[in-house]
Design an enzyme around this catalytic site. Structure first.
Site, mmCIF file in Angstrom:
data_model
loop_
_atom_site.group_PDB
_atom_site.id
_atom_site.type_symbol
_atom_site.label_atom_id
_atom_site.label_comp_id
_atom_site.label_asym_id
_atom_site.label_seq_id
_atom_site.Cartn_x
_atom_site.Cartn_y
_atom_site.Cartn_z
ATOM 1 N N ILE A 60 0.806 -1.215 0.000
ATOM 2 C CA ILE A 60 0.000 0.000 0.000
ATOM 3 C C ILE A 60 0.845 1.275 0.000
ATOM 4 O O ILE A 60 0.367 2.340 -0.394
ATOM 5 C CB ILE A 60 -0.959 0.014 1.226
ATOM 6 N N TYR A 61 2.099 1.204 0.408
ATOM 7 C CA TYR A 61 2.899 2.421 0.570
ATOM 8 C C TYR A 61 3.071 3.142 -0.766
ATOM 9 O O TYR A 61 3.647 2.598 -1.710
ATOM 10 C CB TYR A 61 4.273 2.114 1.155
ATOM 11 N N SER A 62 2.572 4.366 -0.801
ATOM 12 C CA SER A 62 2.602 5.190 -2.022
ATOM 13 C C SER A 62 2.112 4.402 -3.238
ATOM 14 O O SER A 62 2.658 4.498 -4.335
ATOM 15 C CB SER A 62 4.005 5.749 -2.271
ATOM 16 N N GLY A 64 2.324 1.375 -4.105
ATOM 17 C CA GLY A 64 3.262 0.444 -4.712
ATOM 18 C C GLY A 64 4.591 1.045 -5.092
ATOM 19 O O GLY A 64 5.548 0.310 -5.404
#
Length: 336
Positions: A60-62, A64
């Protein structure tokens, strides 16, 4: 660098892990304080030069981009066999049917997408990011077991849940002969110590590796109480965690400053040294966005706090509202 075994495994990890939630394109709007790929690669290279071999990210971070940046950097600078690479599954940028959560379909789809972005055949640690109230735990644990048996992950871990949930998942896995969790990534720092009530004793009893996230309370333990940063001003998630308890947290931050002065070191190093002396804390997840953040974190390994120091830092703490683990209401809100 100091290394240690990862809980009940033979895996060797550095005692500082690089957290990469801050790697990404700020223009996506997810994390306005995120750093771009060039700066991210500089931080990753610094981590490797310092002997850090443990890297933590999430799908989920940025959206992908964090995984993409790590994949590019590790391919360029690292020996994959020395690296311990962790990513997570549960959240997804788009709320479409079968995308998010911990169903067999979601897990099998998300692991492949993560591996593609990371440019690797496997991750060393695959972590469930939250508890899924809408999927039977048997389905989740069997799917994770199959991911391990397929060679796409070496170990599995959990994050941010209640102790009873963690124990239930372990019991289900044990009953069926499936792969069990070897780690817990929980919300823990000097300003938030609710995990010490149940989760930490459970992990100590079972020799589960603990890798706390937000070890510096999103920077609040690393600077003077009145100082601000771009992240402090724009990180809505962090503000939701800590703004409501400012009055009871300020005395703790002031005491961190006093102990830092006593030893002639930085506040962040004291906050990390406090975590590192806790049983079962294997490696705090340090979300560095500057190279000096990592240098400071590694230097914390050389600080030994006395019992009097620890008591002084801990004494002002008051109970906090639970932050991190999903309740059923939280899950329902997310799924709307």
């Amino acid at each position: 660098m100091k290394y240690t075994k990862f809980g009940n495994t033979g895996l060797d990890v550095s005692r500082i892990a690089l957290g990469t939630m801050g790697f990404g394109n700020a223009s996506t709007g997810m994390f306005p304080w995120a750093i771009d790929e060039e700066k991210s690669q500089d931080v990753i290279k610094t981590a490797l030069d310092l002997g850090i071999n443990f890297f933590d990210t999430a799908n989920i971070y940025s959206h992908g981009d964090s995984e993409k940046f790590i994949g590019d950097a590790l391919k360029k600078y690292a020996d994959r066999d020395e690296i311990v690479l962790a990513t997570k599954v549960f959240f997804t940028p788009e709320q479409k049917p079968n995308y998010a959560g911990l169903s067999r379909k979601a897990i099998m789809s998300q692991i492949d997408q993560s591996l593609k972005r990371l440019q690797t055949d496997y991750v060393d640690l695959y972590i469930i990011h939250r508890w899924d109230y809408n999927t039977p735990i048997e389905e989740t644990m069997e799917a994770l077991h199959d991911v391990v048996k397929s060679g796409k992950a070496r170990y599995i871990g959990a994050s941010a849940m209640f102790a009873w949930q963690f124990e239930e998942a372990q019991a289900v896995a044990k009953e069926h002969g499936w792969t069990e969790f070897v780690s817990m990534q929980n919300h823990m720092n000097l300003l938030y110590r609710e995990e010490e009530r149940e989760m930490m004793p459970l992990c100590e009893e079972k020799n589960i590796a603990v890798t706390p996230y937000s070890p510096l309370a999103s920077g609040r333990l690393a600077r003077d109480w009145t100082a601000t940063t771009k992240r402090f001003e724009t990180d809505k998630v962090a503000r939701s965690k800590y703004d409501s308890t400012e009055d009871q947290d300020e005395p703790i931050v002031q005491r961190v400053g006093k102990i830092a002065e006593k030893y002639g070191v930085k506040r962040a190093q004291i906050a990390l040294a406090w975590l590192l002396q806790k049983p079962q804390v294997v490696a705090p997840i340090v979300g560095a966005t500057k190279k000096n953040h990592l240098v400071d974190a590694v230097d914390a390994l050389d600080i030994t706090l006395s019992k009097e120091d620890v008591d002084f830092l801990e004494e002002p703490y008051l109970p906090h509202k639970l932050v991190g683990a999903f309740t059923k209401a939280d899950a329902d809100d997310y799924n709307r």
